[in-house]
Motif scaffolding. Structure first.
Motif, PDB file in Angstrom:
ATOM      1  N   TRP A 262      -4.918   1.409   3.601  1.00 25.18           N
ATOM      2  CA  TRP A 262      -4.685   0.145   2.915  1.00 25.18           C
ATOM      3  C   TRP A 262      -3.733  -0.800   3.634  1.00 25.18           C
ATOM      4  O   TRP A 262      -3.445  -1.883   3.115  1.00 25.18           O
TER       5      TRP A 262
ATOM      6  N   VAL B  82      -8.530   6.570  -2.639  1.00 23.48           N
ATOM      7  CA  VAL B  82      -8.000   6.543  -4.003  1.00 23.48           C
ATOM      8  C   VAL B  82      -8.236   7.892  -4.687  1.00 23.48           C
ATOM      9  O   VAL B  82      -7.337   8.454  -5.334  1.00 23.48           O
TER      10      VAL B  82
ATOM     11  N   PRO C 162       2.799   2.921  -4.501  1.00 23.68           N
ATOM     12  CA  PRO C 162       2.635   4.341  -4.869  1.00 23.68           C
ATOM     13  C   PRO C 162       3.891   5.173  -4.655  1.00 23.68           C
ATOM     14  O   PRO C 162       4.180   6.076  -5.438  1.00 23.68           O
TER      15      PRO C 162
ATOM     16  N   ALA D 252       0.824  -1.214   0.000  1.00 32.07           N
ATOM     17  CA  ALA D 252       0.000   0.000   0.000  1.00 32.07           C
ATOM     18  C   ALA D 252       0.854   1.257   0.000  1.00 32.07           C
ATOM     19  O   ALA D 252       0.421   2.311  -0.475  1.00 32.07           O
TER      20      ALA D 252
ATOM     21  N   LEU E 244      -2.645   6.595   1.980  1.00 31.25           N
ATOM     22  CA  LEU E 244      -2.590   5.199   1.556  1.00 31.25           C
ATOM     23  C   LEU E 244      -2.184   4.282   2.705  1.00 31.25           C
ATOM     24  O   LEU E 244      -2.738   3.190   2.861  1.00 31.25           O
ATOM     25  N   SER E 245      -1.227   4.695   3.503  1.00 30.94           N
ATOM     26  CA  SER E 245      -0.843   3.870   4.644  1.00 30.94           C
ATOM     27  C   SER E 245      -1.953   3.825   5.688  1.00 30.94           C
ATOM     28  O   SER E 245      -2.105   2.847   6.417  1.00 30.94           O
TER      29      SER E 245
ATOM     30  N   SER F  64      -5.933  10.479  -3.190  1.00 29.29           N
ATOM     31  CA  SER F  64      -4.553  10.288  -3.643  1.00 29.29           C
ATOM     32  C   SER F  64      -4.374  10.780  -5.069  1.00 29.29           C
ATOM     33  O   SER F  64      -3.359  11.402  -5.398  1.00 29.29           O
TER      34      SER F  64
ATOM     35  N   LYS G 188     -11.852   3.348   1.358  1.00 27.47           N
ATOM     36  CA  LYS G 188     -10.833   3.022   0.356  1.00 27.47           C
ATOM     37  C   LYS G 188     -11.110   3.739  -0.961  1.00 27.47           C
ATOM     38  O   LYS G 188     -10.183   4.184  -1.648  1.00 27.47           O
TER      39      LYS G 188
END
Length: 837
Positions: free
Chosen positions: A428, A553, A293, A289, A424-425, A556, A549
Motif C-alpha cells: 500500500w 487485506v 494499522p 498504509a 501493508l508496507s 493482514s 491489495k
C-alpha cells in the motif's frame, strides 16, 4: 575478563582517541583524523562496548550496565552521524540545498540535551542512595562534555581534550577495578547495596524512548529547525531497544522485553525512513498504509497491558497519537503529543529509578488497579473453582494451556505484528515513495522475523518457527525489491521464477499447517494467495495490483486474528479467541494426552504427581540440568527392567543411579574411601556423573533382580544433578535409575514435547514438562575407581570440562595435605538437599 571491564576498555580507547584528536586541533589548528575516520571508530568501539554488555548480562552489575548502555547509545549515534554526514553533504550540493539548513546543531542538540537531563536525574538518585560514586563522577564528566558539544554548535569552544581525557581516566579506573574484582572474586558490597534490586530493563527502556523522542521535543521547543536530520537518535535508540529486548528475553523477563522490542521496531524503522527522506528529499516520513494499522496494533497493546500497568497502557495510546499526527502533519497536535509522551516517559524513568533504589517516596504506575479483573480470568481461580476435577485429570494440557511455555513466549506475537506491517508496507505504499518502506521491510520483515524464527524453536513449535523463517526470507528479498522499485521491470520473468519457488514452499507449508490449527491454515492460505497475486504483477497482468491489495487485506486480517488470539491467551492464561483444532492430528502429545500423565514442573503438584507415578512402578521423562531423561525408581525392579528394555540398550549402555542427597547412599560411606567421599561432596550437585566401584551398598537401593541392568559388573555411575526440580522429585520418590529419553542412536531430547514423540506411550507413563532444556549438552562422566592413587579417568567430556574436574581434585588434595591426611573432611555439602531442614 568481565563484560563490564571489556565494555569500559572499549569506551576508554574511544575517549583517548578523541583526546588526541582534539588536543592536536586545539594546539595546531588541524585535525589528525577526518570525521569519517572518527565516526567509524566511534561506531565500532561504542557498538563493541554495548555488545559486551548485551551478550554477557549480569544481575550483579545492572546499575553500571544501564549507565554504559546510555553512553554507548549516544556515541554510536554520534559515530553514525559523522559517517552519514560525509554521505549527506554531496547529496545536498546536488540538490542546491544550503548546508546551513542541515546544521550540526539540529543533529547533536536533541540527543546530548536529553542525555544531560537523564544523567542529572540518575546522579541525584545515586547521591541520595549513597551508591556508586564512581558512576556519579563518570556521568558528571559526560554531562559536562555534552554541554561543551552543545555550546560548540554556537561557538568554537576549547577544552574538549581535557574533558575527554577526564572521561578516559575515569573509564579506565572503573574498568581496572571491575577486572580486578572479576579475577579476584572480591565483589563484596556495602550493606545498603543489598537493598537495591536495580530494574535495568525498565530504566533502559524509558531512557532510550526519551532519546528516540528527542528530535521532536527540541523542534517543538524551537531550539532546532529540522527533525529529519536528527534521524540518528530514533534509529540508534531503536536498534538498542531491539537488542535490549532480545537480551531481556534471554534473561527470562518476557513482559517488559516485549514492550522494548515493539518500541525498538517502531523507532528504528522511523529513523531509517527519516534518513531516506534526507537523502531523497521526500516530504513524507510515515505513510498511512503503515501508521494507521500500526496505531491500531499499539492501541490493542495498550488495551491488553491495561490490566497489568496503567502507565504502559497510556504510553502506547500516546505513541499511537504521536504516530498519526506525524503521518498527517498536524503540527500543533504533534507538539502536544510529543510533550505529553516526553513527560510520560520521563515519569516512567524516574518511577523506575525510585523503585530500584527503594526510596520511601514511590511514584505510582497503576500496577494493582485492575488486579481483581486479572484474578477473575487467571488460571489460578479456574483451577480453584474446579479443584476436584483438575486434580483427578491427567490431561494437564487441557487444564493449563500455558504448560511448557518458554522465556520466548511472546516472540510469536512479535512475529505476527511484524508480518502485518510488512505486508501493508509492501502493498500500500505509493509508488513514488516505495523507498520509504525499505526500513520497515528490513527491520519488521527481515531482522526481527529471523530472530523470531530461530529463537522460537526453543518453544518446541518447530513448524511455526519455520513459517517465520520463510516469511523473513520472503520480505527480505521481495520487500527490498519492491522498495527499490525493481519489481515489474524487464527482469519480470527472472523474478517470476524466484517467486514461483516461494510459492511452491508456501503450498508445502499450507499442507503441513493442517497439523497445527485452523488459524495457521488461514495464515498459510492467505500467504499463498498473496504470492500468487505478486506473481501476476511480476508477469505483467494488469489486475495484479487489485488482486494483490485484496490478498494483502485478507492476509493482514488473518495475522491480526492470530495476534489477538495469542495475546489474549497469554494475558488471561486461557483460550479466549479459539485457534481451532488441527484438521489432521499427528501430534502424540494431543493424541494421547488422556492416556499419559503430563505434569507441569512449575507447580509442586506436578512434581508430586510424577513422583507418585514413579513410586507405583511407572517410568517417566523428566527434565534435568542438561537434557531430558527417562527415569524409574530403584525400588521398583520391574520398572527398571522395563525402562532398560524399552530402550533396547546393549551391554555397553548401562543405566546409572541418581540421588538427591548423600543420606540416600549413607550406607556406602564405609565402603568409599575418605578421599572419594570428600570428592563427591565437592563436585556435586553438578552435571558430572561419577563411576565408582560396585559393592554391597548397591543392594540398599532396592534394585533386586534389576540390579544387572544398572552399571557394570564391577562399577556403577552415580550423580546428584544440579537441578532443583529433579532433586525435589528424587527427594519424594527416592533414588532413581536413569537413561536418555530417546531411542538408541538418536539425538538427545531437549524439550518435553519430544519425549513422547520419540519414546511413544508404550515406553513412557508420564512426563514432567519443563519446556526447553537448560543446556543442550551431555554430562561429563568421570572414572573415580582409582582416585585413591590420585588418578581420574574420563569416559566422556560433556558440559563440565576435564580441567574443571581435575582442578577440584587438586584443590581437595591441597586441603587434605594441610591436615596431614588424618582428619576426614565433609567437603561442600549442599544443605538445600538435607532432609532434616
Amino acid at each position: 575478563m568481565s563484560a563490564i571491564a571489556s565494555s569500559l576498555i572499549s569506551l576508554s580507547i574511544l575517549f583517548v582517541l578523541h583526546t588526541v584528536n582534539f588536543l592536536i586541533f586545539e594546539t595546531h589548528g588541524s585535525i589528525l583524523l577526518t570525521p569519517l575516520t572518527v565516526g567509524t571508530a566511534e561506531l565500532i568501539l561504542a557498538a563493541l562496548a554495548a555488545l559486551c554488555v548485551f551478550t554477557r548480562p549480569s544481575r550483579d552489575t545492572t546499575l553500571t550496565t544501564t549507565v554504559l548502555l546510555m553512553v554507548c547509545t549516544v556515541w554510536t549515534a554520534v559515530g553514525l552521524s559523522n559517517i552519514s554526514w560525509e554521505m549527506i553533504i554531496p547529496k545536498l550540493y546536488e540538490r542546491n540545498i544550503s548546508v546551513e539548513e542541515y546544521s550540526q546543531r539540529d543533529v547533536l542538540l536533541p540527543g546530548h540535551g536529553v542525555l544531560i537531563v537523564l544523567y542529572f536525574i540518575f546522579s541525584v538518585c545515586l547521591i541520595l542512595h549513597n551508591k556508586k560514586k564512581d558512576m556519579v563522577v563518570f556521568m558528571l564528566v559526560a554531562s559536562l562534555l555534552s554541554v561543551c558539544v552543545i555550546i560548540n554548535t554556537w561557538t568554537n569552544f576549547k577544552g574538549h581534550s581535557l574533558l575527554f581525557l577526564s572521561l578516559a581516566f575515569v573509564t579506565a579506573y572503573v574498568s581496572v577495578r571491575a577486572a580486578l574484582e572479576h579475577f579476584t572474586g572480591n565483589t563484596e558490597t556495602k550493606p545498603s547495596d543489598n537493598k537495591t534490586n536495580f530494574d535495568d530493563k525498565r530504566v533502559i527502556r524509558y531512557a532510550l524512548n526519551v532519546l528516540s523522542l528527542s528530535p521532536w521535543v527540541l523542534r517543538s521547543s524551537t531550539l532546532t529547525k529540522n527533525t529529519v536530520i536528527s534521524f540518528i537518535w530514533p534509529l540508534v535508540s531503536g536498534l538498542f531497544l531491539l537488542f535490549h529486548g532480545i537480551s531481556g528475553m534471554r534473561r527470562g523477563n518476557t513482559t517488559i522485553s516485549t514492550y522494548s522490542i515493539v518500541d525498538g521496531l517502531f523507532w528504528a524503522s522511523l529513523g531509517g525512513s527519516m534518513y531516506i527522506t534526507v537523502i531523497k528529499d521526500f516530504s513524507e516520513i510515515l505513510f498511512p498504509a503503515v501508521s494507521i494499522p500500526l496505531s491500531m496494533i499499539l492501541l490493542t497493546i495498550a488495551a491488553v497491558s491495561l490490566h497489568s500497568e496503567i502507565l504502559l497502557s497510556l504510553e502506547y495510546v500516546l505513541l499511537s497519537g504521536f504516530m498519526l499526527t506525524l503521518t498527517f502533519k498536524r503540527e500543533v497536535s504533534l507538539a502536544a503529543f510529543t510533550w505529553i509522551c516526553f513527560v510520560v516517559y520521563m515519569y516512567g524513568y524516574i518511577a523506575s529509578l525510585f523503585k530500584s533504589f527503594s526510596f520511601k517516596i514511590q511514584l505510582p504506575v497503576g500496577q494493582k488497579v485492575f488486579s481483581k479483573l486479572r484474578q477473575k480470568f487467571c488460571m489460578q481461580k479456574i483451577l480453584a473453582e474446579n479443584k476436584v476435577e483438575m486434580v483427578n485429570s491427567s490431561n494437564v494440557f487441557e487444564s493449563d494451556p500455558m504448560l511448557g511455555i518458554s522465556k520466548y513466549a511472546t516472540l510469536e506475537n512479535i512475529g505476527y505484528v511484524s508480518n502485518i506491517i510488512s505486508v501493508l508496507s509492501f502493498s500500500w505504499v505509493p509508488h513514488e515513495t516505495t523507498l520509504l518502506s525499505l526500513p520497515w521491510q528490513l527491520i519488521f520483515g527481515c531482522f526481527i522475523q529471523f530472530v523470531v524464527g530461530f529463537i522460537g524453536f526453543s518453544r518446541g513449535k518447530t513448524l511455526e518457527s519455520s513459517f517465520f523463517l520463510i516469511f523473513a526470507s520472503f520480505w527480505s528479498i521481495w520487500g527490498s525489491l519492491r522498495s527499490l522499485d525493481l519489481i515489474g521491470s524487464e527482469s519480470g520473468m527472472s523474478l517470476g521464477v524466484g517467486l514461483s519457488g516461494f510459492l511452491l514452499v508456501g503450498v508445502v507449508f499450507l499442507g503441513m499447517s493442517i497439523t497445527v490449527n485452523k488459524v495457521w491454515i488461514g495464515i498459510s492460505l492467505c500467504f499463498v494467495l498473496f504470492m500468487l497475486t505478486s506473481l501476476l504483477q511480476v508477469l505483467g497482468i494488469s489486475d495484479g495490483f487489485i488482486y494483490e491489495k485484496t490478498a494483502a487485506v485478507l492476509y493482514s486480517l488473518s495475522l491480526f486474528y492470530a495476534l489477538l488470539s495469542s495475546t489474549l491467551k497469554l494475558t488471561f492464561v486461557r483460550e479466549v479467541l479459539p485457534s481451532g483444532k488441527p484438521l489432521l492430528q499427528i501430534s502424540k502429545i494431543t493424541k494421547y494426552n488422556d492416556q499419559i500423565l503430563l505434569a507441569s514442573s512449575r507447580r509442586a503438584r506436578g512434581v508430586k504427581e510424577i513422583a507418585e507415578k514413579l513410586k507405583t512402578g511407572g517410568i517417566c521423562g523428566i527434565p534435568t540440568d542438561t537434557v531430558y531423561i527417562l527415569a524409574a525408581c530403584c525400588h521398583q525392579p520391574k520398572a527398571v527392567e522395563r525402562a532398560y528394555k524399552s530402550k533396547k540398550h546393549g551391554k555397553d549402555r548401562p543405566m546409572s543411579v541418581w540421588i538427591s542427597n548423600f543420606k540416600q547412599i549413607e550406607v556406602a560411606r564405609h565402603e568409599f574411601s575418605s578421599l572419594l567421599w570428600d570428592f563427591l561432596h565437592e563436585i556435586w550437585p553438578s552435571n558430572v556423573s561419577v563411576v565408582v566401584k560396585r559393592g554391597e551398598w548397591v543392594k540398599s537401593l532396592g534394585l533386586g533382580e534389576s540390579e544387572k541392568y544398572v552399571g557394570r559388573s564391577d562399577s556403577i555411575a552415580l550423580r546428584i544433578p544440579d537441578s532443583t526440580i529433579t532433586c525435589h522429585l528424587i527427594d519424594q520418590c527416592g533414588p532413581v535409575t536413569v537413561t536418555s529419553a530417546n531411542p538408541t542412536g538418536e539425538g538427545d531430547t531437549t524439550h518435553h514435547l519430544q519425549v513422547l514423540a520419540k519414546l511413544g506411550i508404550e515406553m513412557c507413563d508420564g512426563i514432567l514438562c519443563d519446556g526447553p532444556s537448560r543446556e543442550n549438552a551431555i554430562s561429563t562422566v568421570v572414572d573415580c575407581r582409582d582416585i585413591d592413587n590420585e588418578k581420574l579417568g574420563f569416559f566422556r567430556i560433556g558440559l563440565t570440562p576435564k580441567s574443571a574436574v581435575l582442578g577440584i581434585l587438586h584443590k581437595l588434595l591441597e586441603k587434605r595435605s594441610t591436615t596431614n591426611g588424618d582428619s576426614h573432611m565433609n567437603g561442600i555439602a549442599n544443605a538445600a538437599f538435607d532432609t532434616k531442614m
